[in-house]
Design an enzyme around this catalytic site. Structure first.
Site, PDB file in Angstrom:
ATOM      1  CD  GLU A  48      -2.555  -0.594   2.766  1.00 14.13           C
ATOM      2  OE1 GLU A  48      -2.404   0.508   3.454  1.00 14.13           O
ATOM      3  OE2 GLU A  48      -3.325  -1.687   3.075  1.00 14.13           O
ATOM      4  CG  ASP A  59      -2.687   7.638   9.308  1.00 11.64           C
ATOM      5  OD1 ASP A  59      -2.437   6.471   9.410  1.00 11.64           O
ATOM      6  OD2 ASP A  59      -2.793   8.208   8.306  1.00 11.64           O
TER       7      ASP A  59
END
Lengths: 267, 414
Positions: A48, A59
């Site tokens: 990814e 995140d």
């Protein structure tokens, strides 16, 4: 070289697929390309390629810091295409993981076209839901890219069905409610979320958020089709290429059910 | 009808549907929507459903009205600023949101959302704050309604607004300085969203402005519609006419959308939003997203945004911590495109001169945020002329800005 072909292989081999995440441009564009290539050479079935973004609300601290570093070192959106191109040229499979505003700003159709020409297979969109997709599904479909949406432990049955129905390639299941980051133990909700998703789709299901060790990878491979590891790779990339290769090797053993014999990596 | 309800009957109408509402998915034309992680969609759906029930429930609207009246001190006054108006060359009226409990308009939305939090059975409230107005208001409502409260505040702002940090802590809130990104309001919202996605089961995110994912823009706007509804009836009562223009400062845009809605169906009333022009548009250091930005997604909605050509959010700048935000609520984007509202940038210097002028002519110390709207009135006054009337939303009081003002004007000995 499709995602479908990848999962046909891993199913035939009776194992999970190992998916590794790294932001493009971390810490520089050239380093990122080298690290992603090393991840694929050492055991990742798919990478990814993350797009560093100014406001990464999904995140945790590790990936936030890596994105900051990449942006400070001059990452530009076009670098994601050259990174994917490098990975694909080396025979690797790559999808892109990106918050949606950079795609919107670039132009959804143009982004899909340019990524497909670079050899990318699909896009994971952590802040896009299929019922408000800003034209993404049509653009990705036209370019032949897979659309990988996320389901979460909090998703209702209706939303899992809707999300799975709009997805292709694989479905991304979030293991926990929270942001990215390595966690010591796997939550109970992980297996349950995958099991709930299975009832709505034949698509392969990848599990991400919090996986860092061979042992966890082995456990996840017992109920999911792919094991997605992000922050642990970012941390290793901050150390050395050898650390990245060692982590990929251990996790690759893990997804083949050999995790219990391997020591836990990462601290 | 109890006498109390006759005092401020406008309050109960603020939850009714209007022709200006977004569609079922929260789109104001092409703007708005929900660009959010799937993990939060359930909570947004729950909030939408709860609000749709609450807005029709007299038990909820009655309790909200009661708190506004008996706790926040509404209706807020409408004051004619005669000496200030003379210098502007027109009549100027101030909607005195600075006189509300906690010193700004923020209390309206906070009381509404805190009541919704209780209805949803949640025990913990998360909030972000820039200047501290919203954080203080949230900490206040949480103390009143027995809710746990955590407030995220950019580290830069905790320094600019140290007194408000102390105020929130005294009220029992946990204040978390945010050290990521530009360490201002935008990053405080990022951190609040990370907390919410982790603790969504028992926590409500009490967003402080009419931005973000659906239903926040319509929810927050409706809790502030009381400002415009009161102001419209007050100005009619006190002057027998409607204003020529209504001015408000625009960061995220909650006080502006609240007062604009009172006049949105009066086509002859100009709606003027004053954005933070910082050091001047040409300097690149400003927060004027409607004047200078382009459509993009931030914090869950598509709206005008300060962004670079790769879609990275640009850092905003303003002398006012409460306007230091690169995005804006999606309804403002639609009002800009349709031309129903106009937006202009006001520099730090213009705002500070307007602040001083109001202090000297009216004995009212406005928040630096609100001083941007006053500067807009100074600019617009000559154009409107002595037969016109400007209504300025004085969204907050300036006590919190004393340190900034003292430094700007050199009022204290070093």
């Amino acid at each position: 070289m499709t995602l479908q072909a990848l999962f046909d292989t891993t199913h035939a081999e009776g194992r999970g697929a190992l998916v590794g995440y790294l932001p493009a441009g971390y810490p520089t564009v050239a380093d990122g390309k080298r690290t992603l290539t090393a991840m694929l050479e050492s055991g990742c079935d798919l990478v990814e390629v993350g797009v560093p973004y100014s406001d990464p609300v999904m995140d945790g601290p590790t990936i936030q810091a890596a994105a900051d570093t990449a942006l400070r070192n001059g990452f530009r959106l076009a670098d994601v295409f050259s990174t994917v191109e490098t990975v694909a040229a080396a025979g690797g499979r790559a999808v892109v993981m990106t918050y949606f505003n950079p795609v919107h700003r670039y132009g959804v159709e143009r982004f899909a076209r340019d990524l497909a020409s670079a050899g990318g297979l699909g896009v994971i969109t952590p802040d896009l839901v299929p019922d408000d997709d800003a034209g993404w599904c049509a653009a990705a479909g036209a370019a032949g890219l897979d659309r990988i949406f996320l389901v979460a432990p909090s998703s209702s049955e209706e939303r899992i069905a809707l999300t799975a129905n709009a997805s292709s390639g694989f479905l991304y299941a979030a293991a926990v409610m929270g942001v990215t980051g390595a966690r010591a133990t796997l939550s109970d909700t992980a297996a349950e979320t995958v099991a709930r998703a299975r009832r709505h789709t034949q698509l392969p299901i990848g599990l991400g958020l919090g996986v860092r060790s061979a042992q966890q990878a082995a456990e996840v491979a017992g109920f999911a089709d792919a094991v997605i590891v992000g922050s642990a790779f970012v941390t290793a990339a901050g150390e050395s290429e050898a650390a990245v290769r060692a982590l990929a090797g251990e996790l690759a053993a893990g997804v083949r059910g050999r995790g219990a014999m391997t020591s836990t990596v990462g601290k | 009808m109890p006498a109390a309800e006759q005092v401020s009957p406008v309050v109960t109408h603020a939850h009714e549907a209007t022709p200006h509402d977004p569609d079922a998915r929260g789109h104001f034309g092409e703007y708005g929507g929900r660009f959010m992680p799937e993990a939060l969609i359930g909570a947004l759906d729950e909030l939408s459903a709860e609000y749709d029930k609450a807005r029709l429930d007299p038990a909820f609207t009655g309790e909200f009205a009661r708190l506004l009246r008996e706790y926040a001190g509404r209706p807020s006054l409408l004051t004619e600023a005669k000496r200030f108006g003379e210098l502007c060359g027109t009549r100027v009226f101030l909607k005195r949101e600075d006189l509300n409990h906690t010193g700004s308009h923020k209390i309206n939305n906070v009381l509404g959302q805190a009541l919704l939090t209780k209805r949803m059975g949640k025990k913990r409230v998360i909030a972000e704050t820039g200047a501290g107005q919203h954080g203080v208001a949230t900490a206040t409502a949480c103390a009143l309604l027995d809710l746990d409260c955590v407030v995220y505040m950019g580290e830069v702002d905790t320094e600019r607004q140290a007194l408000n940090v102390a105020r929130m802590r005294l009220l029992g809130a946990e204040v978390v300085p945010v050290t990521t990104g530009s360490r201002t309001l935008k990053d405080a919202i990022n951190e609040a969203l990370r907390d919410w996605v982790t603790n969504v089961e028992d926590s409500h995110y009490l967003l402080g402005t009419a931005a973000g994912a659906h239903p926040f823009p319509v929810l927050v706007r409706n809790f502030h519609r009381v400002i415009g509804e009161e102001a419209r009836s007050q100005v009619l009562e006190q002057t027998g006419r409607l204003p020529s223009a209504v001015l408000a400062c625009v960061g995220g845009g909650s006080n502006a959308i609240g007062i604009f809605h009172g006049f949105i169906d009066d086509p002859d009333v100009r709606l003027v939003g004053c954005e933070p022009g910082g050091h001047g548009i040409e300097s690149g250091e400003h927060g004027a997203s409607l004047t200078e930005g382009s459509p993009g997604m931030l914090h869950g909605a598509l709206s005008y945004l300060l962004q670079d050509e790769d879609g990275q959010t640009k850092e905003a700048y303003s002398i006012s911590a409460g306007l230091d935000y690169p995005g804006v609520g999606p309804e403002h984007s639609r009002l800009k495109d349709t031309g129903r509202a106009e937006y202009r940038a006001v520099t730090d210097d213009q705002a500070m001169q307007a602040l001083k002028l109001l202090c000297r002519t009216e004995g009212i110390i406005p928040a630096i945020e609100s001083a941007h709207a006053l500067a807009g009135a100074i600019e617009l006054g000559p154009e409107i002329g002595p037969d016109g009337l400007l209504l300025v939303n004085l969204s907050g009081r300036g006590d919190k800005d004393m340190e900034t003002a003292a430094r700007y004007f050199g009022l204290v000995d070093e």
